[in-house]
Design a protein around this motif. Sequence first.
Motif, mmCIF file in Angstrom:
data_model
loop_
_atom_site.group_PDB
_atom_site.id
_atom_site.type_symbol
_atom_site.label_atom_id
_atom_site.label_comp_id
_atom_site.label_asym_id
_atom_site.label_seq_id
_atom_site.Cartn_x
_atom_site.Cartn_y
_atom_site.Cartn_z
ATOM 1 N N THR A 18 0.846 -1.191 0.000
ATOM 2 C CA THR A 18 0.000 0.000 0.000
ATOM 3 C C THR A 18 0.883 1.244 0.000
ATOM 4 O O THR A 18 2.055 1.169 0.381
ATOM 5 C CB THR A 18 -0.915 0.005 1.239
ATOM 6 O OG1 THR A 18 -0.110 -0.096 2.411
ATOM 7 C CG2 THR A 18 -1.935 -1.124 1.184
ATOM 8 N N PRO A 19 0.351 2.395 -0.406
ATOM 9 C CA PRO A 19 1.180 3.601 -0.455
ATOM 10 C C PRO A 19 1.952 3.923 0.829
ATOM 11 O O PRO A 19 3.130 4.271 0.751
ATOM 12 C CB PRO A 19 0.175 4.702 -0.826
ATOM 13 C CG PRO A 19 -0.816 3.969 -1.686
ATOM 14 C CD PRO A 19 -0.967 2.631 -0.999
ATOM 15 N N PRO A 20 1.373 3.750 2.047
ATOM 16 C CA PRO A 20 2.180 4.014 3.244
ATOM 17 C C PRO A 20 3.217 2.921 3.538
ATOM 18 O O PRO A 20 3.970 3.019 4.495
ATOM 19 C CB PRO A 20 1.157 4.077 4.377
ATOM 20 C CG PRO A 20 -0.187 4.025 3.776
ATOM 21 C CD PRO A 20 -0.041 3.568 2.359
ATOM 22 N N GLN A 21 3.229 1.871 2.692
ATOM 23 C CA GLN A 21 4.179 0.756 2.832
ATOM 24 C C GLN A 21 3.911 -0.082 4.085
ATOM 25 O O GLN A 21 4.810 -0.735 4.598
ATOM 26 C CB GLN A 21 5.634 1.273 2.846
ATOM 27 C CG GLN A 21 6.013 2.130 1.662
ATOM 28 C CD GLN A 21 6.215 1.323 0.393
ATOM 29 O OE1 GLN A 21 7.224 0.666 0.228
ATOM 30 N NE2 GLN A 21 5.250 1.369 -0.493
ATOM 31 N N THR A 22 2.672 -0.075 4.585
ATOM 32 C CA THR A 22 2.338 -0.766 5.826
ATOM 33 C C THR A 22 1.692 -2.129 5.611
ATOM 34 O O THR A 22 1.686 -2.952 6.525
ATOM 35 C CB THR A 22 1.389 0.088 6.686
ATOM 36 O OG1 THR A 22 0.259 0.465 5.886
ATOM 37 C CG2 THR A 22 2.088 1.335 7.197
ATOM 38 N N SER A 23 1.126 -2.385 4.442
ATOM 39 C CA SER A 23 0.452 -3.657 4.183
ATOM 40 C C SER A 23 0.830 -4.183 2.803
ATOM 41 O O SER A 23 1.000 -3.410 1.868
ATOM 42 C CB SER A 23 -1.066 -3.481 4.222
ATOM 43 O OG SER A 23 -1.474 -3.042 5.488
ATOM 44 N N GLU A 24 0.913 -5.500 2.713
ATOM 45 C CA GLU A 24 1.198 -6.142 1.436
ATOM 46 C C GLU A 24 -0.080 -6.687 0.832
ATOM 47 O O GLU A 24 -1.011 -7.047 1.547
ATOM 48 C CB GLU A 24 2.204 -7.277 1.630
ATOM 49 C CG GLU A 24 3.561 -6.785 2.078
ATOM 50 C CD GLU A 24 4.574 -7.912 2.242
ATOM 51 O OE1 GLU A 24 4.221 -9.091 2.057
ATOM 52 O OE2 GLU A 24 5.722 -7.585 2.549
ATOM 53 N N TYR A 25 -0.110 -6.753 -0.487
ATOM 54 C CA TYR A 25 -1.227 -7.349 -1.216
ATOM 55 C C TYR A 25 -0.711 -7.789 -2.571
ATOM 56 O O TYR A 25 0.424 -7.489 -2.933
ATOM 57 C CB TYR A 25 -2.412 -6.377 -1.343
ATOM 58 C CG TYR A 25 -2.157 -5.157 -2.197
ATOM 59 C CD1 TYR A 25 -2.616 -5.107 -3.510
ATOM 60 C CD2 TYR A 25 -1.468 -4.052 -1.706
ATOM 61 C CE1 TYR A 25 -2.390 -3.985 -4.298
ATOM 62 C CE2 TYR A 25 -1.249 -2.941 -2.487
ATOM 63 C CZ TYR A 25 -1.714 -2.905 -3.783
ATOM 64 O OH TYR A 25 -1.496 -1.804 -4.574
ATOM 65 N N THR A 26 -1.532 -8.540 -3.280
ATOM 66 C CA THR A 26 -1.132 -8.981 -4.614
ATOM 67 C C THR A 26 -2.153 -8.518 -5.645
ATOM 68 O O THR A 26 -3.298 -8.218 -5.319
ATOM 69 C CB THR A 26 -1.006 -10.519 -4.705
ATOM 70 O OG1 THR A 26 -2.285 -11.114 -4.478
ATOM 71 C CG2 THR A 26 0.014 -11.051 -3.717
ATOM 72 N N MET A 27 -1.711 -8.487 -6.878
ATOM 73 C CA MET A 27 -2.567 -8.130 -8.003
ATOM 74 C C MET A 27 -2.252 -9.114 -9.124
ATOM 75 O O MET A 27 -1.081 -9.425 -9.372
ATOM 76 C CB MET A 27 -2.266 -6.697 -8.434
ATOM 77 C CG MET A 27 -3.282 -6.042 -9.324
ATOM 78 S SD MET A 27 -4.814 -5.543 -8.525
ATOM 79 C CE MET A 27 -4.414 -3.904 -7.951
#
Length: 137
Positions: A18-27
Motif C-alpha cells: 500500500t502507499p504508506p508501505q504498511t500492508s502487502e497485497y497482490t494483483m
Amino acid sequence: MNYKEKIGTKENPLQLKTPPQTSEYTMHIEEKDGQDILVCTVGSTKLHYDMRAIEDLHKMLKTHGDWMELGSKDEKQDTKEGTVEHWGRSSENPVGGWYGLKKNLRGRFGMYMPPLMEALGLAEVTHEKRGNQMRVI
C-alpha cells in the motif's frame, strides 16, 4: 499495452505494498465472464477492478498534469472531490461509474491502483503515513 506479463497470474501474482508501505497485497489478471479483470488480494479479501482502469487512470493523470491526492475510502464512505478515489467511482469517468466490480468491495481504488500504476512504470506515488498522492511519469 499488454500488462499480463508484468501483473501476473493467480499462481504468480505481482507483489505490492500500500502507499504508506504498511500492508502487502497482490494483483493479478484473471478471466471472468470472458473478460480480463484485475484481482486484488488483500489477506483473504478479493477485490475486482475493470482492466480499463489502468489506461483510463493513466490518461486522466496526464490530463490533470500534477500531483493528485489518493483519498482512499471504502465503498459506503463519501469521497473527497478531486481525489483518485472520487474519480474511480464518478459518473464523469470513462466508464461512467465504478471501476470496482464486486458489490460492497468496489472502494479502495485509491489505495490499491496507485501502487500497481507505479509498478508498471506509469505513475509516481508518495509513501507517507497519510495523505499520499500520485502523478503520471
